[in-house]
Design an enzyme around this catalytic site. Structure first.
Site, PDB file in Angstrom:
ATOM      1  CG  ASN A   9      -1.736   1.229   1.380  1.00 37.39           C
ATOM      2  OD1 ASN A   9      -1.766   2.062   0.464  1.00 37.39           O
ATOM      3  ND2 ASN A   9      -2.411   1.386   2.506  1.00 37.39           N
ATOM      4  CE  LYS A  11      -0.222   3.232   4.774  1.00 37.13           C
ATOM      5  NZ  LYS A  11      -0.161   3.347   6.239  1.00 37.13           N
ATOM      6  CG  HIS A  96      -5.856   1.861   5.201  1.00 37.26           C
ATOM      7  ND1 HIS A  96      -5.437   2.810   6.097  1.00 37.26           N
ATOM      8  CD2 HIS A  96      -4.827   1.000   5.042  1.00 37.26           C
ATOM      9  CE1 HIS A  96      -4.197   2.530   6.464  1.00 37.26           C
ATOM     10  NE2 HIS A  96      -3.799   1.432   5.830  1.00 37.26           N
ATOM     11  CD  GLU A  98      -3.070   5.483   6.669  1.00 35.20           C
ATOM     12  OE1 GLU A  98      -3.083   5.544   5.429  1.00 35.20           O
ATOM     13  OE2 GLU A  98      -2.124   4.975   7.319  1.00 35.20           O
ATOM     14  CD  GLU A 168      -3.368  -2.417   7.264  1.00 34.13           C
ATOM     15  OE1 GLU A 168      -2.273  -2.632   6.758  1.00 34.13           O
ATOM     16  OE2 GLU A 168      -4.023  -1.375   7.050  1.00 34.13           O
ATOM     17  N   GLY A 174       2.483   2.552  10.739  1.00 34.22           N
ATOM     18  CA  GLY A 174       3.388   3.689  10.587  1.00 34.22           C
ATOM     19  C   GLY A 174       4.107   4.071  11.870  1.00 34.22           C
ATOM     20  CB  SER A 213       5.270  -1.437  11.918  1.00 36.16           C
ATOM     21  OG  SER A 213       4.868  -0.102  12.147  1.00 36.16           O
TER      22      SER A 213
HETATM   23  P1  13P Z   1       3.055   0.626   7.612  1.00 36.43           P
HETATM   24  O1  13P Z   1       3.576  -0.685   7.053  1.00 36.43           O
HETATM   25  O2  13P Z   1       3.765   1.813   7.104  1.00 36.43           O
HETATM   26  O3  13P Z   1       2.937   0.548   9.092  1.00 36.43           O
HETATM   27  O4  13P Z   1       1.564   0.769   7.050  1.00 36.43           O
HETATM   28  C1  13P Z   1       0.702  -0.305   7.165  1.00 36.43           C
HETATM   29  C2  13P Z   1      -0.529  -0.020   6.402  1.00 36.43           C
HETATM   30  O5  13P Z   1      -1.307   0.842   6.767  1.00 36.43           O
HETATM   31  C3  13P Z   1      -0.762  -0.786   5.179  1.00 36.43           C
HETATM   32  O6  13P Z   1      -2.052  -0.595   4.690  1.00 36.43           O
END
Ligand code: 13P
Length: 252
Positions: A9, A11, A96, A98, A168, A174, A213
């Site tokens: 992803n 982002k 997601h 976010e 997740e 992150g 992560s």
């Molecule tokens: P990170 O791997 O940067 O923690 O992000 C995970 C994520 O949100 C994947 O969709």
């Protein structure tokens, strides 16, 4: 036997030049790294055409990070699932954390988007996960259970057979704070048990990814858990060597 899936992803990162470079490295490295693994990249929507073109003929599949629940019409700024299909998108990330936290997506909308993706023949990657506050309050299983339930109620257990689920935990995204393999496995097993109450075959066959992560260093131990079928990778998916190492960990 569930085939592992490692999804990147990206982002809201990258530009035309950096994506060219990243895809070049992934395309040349993926064959060796990822025998027996489905490898997916999910770029920002405006780069889907570029990435699909670069991925053509390789083992890399392409997905989107979000989609509108409506097929067409007056929805300024949205991207429709039939449009994604035109760019060889096989998967779409839905719900997601976010999007849930920053863009107001609730369980009902997430379920609606899953249904729309399935209707378009695009595999939704349904994201679920609890916040740190919820985990500390002992609510992780209940929160994730309710997120899954909303999709079961809207789409039915049969539809889950055509989906991927990604656990997740919000506190792991992150932050560099990966869930321990045991913490992740506990939730993955609970998701599968919840699905098994309605259909044991679907529960046994659906792929449940871990995200939060994931790095080249933590991937192997996570993926070795019996109910973890690969990863949804954020930051580490922007670096070809790291992402390919994570793919290799899923292949092992
Ligand atoms: P990170 O791997 O940067 O923690 O992000 C995970 C994520 O949100 C994947 O969709």
């Amino acid at each position: 036997m569930r085939k592992p899936l490692v999804a990147g992803n990206w982002k809201m990162n990258g530009n035309a030049v950096s994506i060219n470079e990243l895809m070049g490295l992934l395309v040349s490295g993926v064959k060796q790294a990822a025998e027996g693994v489905d490898v997916l990249v999910c770029p920002p929507a405006v780069y889907l055409a570029q990435v699909s073109e670069l991925a053509r003929g390789s083992a890399i599949k392409v997905g989107a990070q979000n989609a509108c629940q409506h097929a067409a019409g007056a929805y300024t700024g949205e991207v429709a699932l039939p449009m994604l299909a035109e760019f060889d998108c096989e998967y779409v990330i839905i719900g997601h954390s976010e999007r849930r936290a920053l863009f107001g997506e609730d369980d009902a909308l997430v379920a609606e988007k899953c249904a729309a993706a399935l209707a378009q023949g695009i595999t939704p990657i349904l994201c679920v996960g609890e916040s740190l506050e919820q985990r500390d309050a002992g609510q992780a299983l209940a929160v994730v259970g309710a997120q899954i339930e909303a999709v079961l109620t809207r789409c039915g257990i049969g539809a889950v057979a055509d989906m991927v689920i990604a656990y997740e935990p919000v506190w792991a995204i992150g932050t560099g704070r990966t869930a321990t393999p045991a913490q992740a496995q506990e939730i993955h097993a609970a998701i599968r048990a919840q699905l098994a109450e309605q259909d044991a075959k679907v529960a046994a066959e659906v792929r449940v990814l871990y995200g939060g992560s994931v790095t080249a260093a933590t991937a192997a131990e996570l993926f070795a858990q019996p109910d973890i079928d690969g990863g949804l990778v954020g930051g580490a998916s922007l670096k070809a060597a790291d992402f390919l190492a994570i793919c290799s960990a899923a292949a092992a």
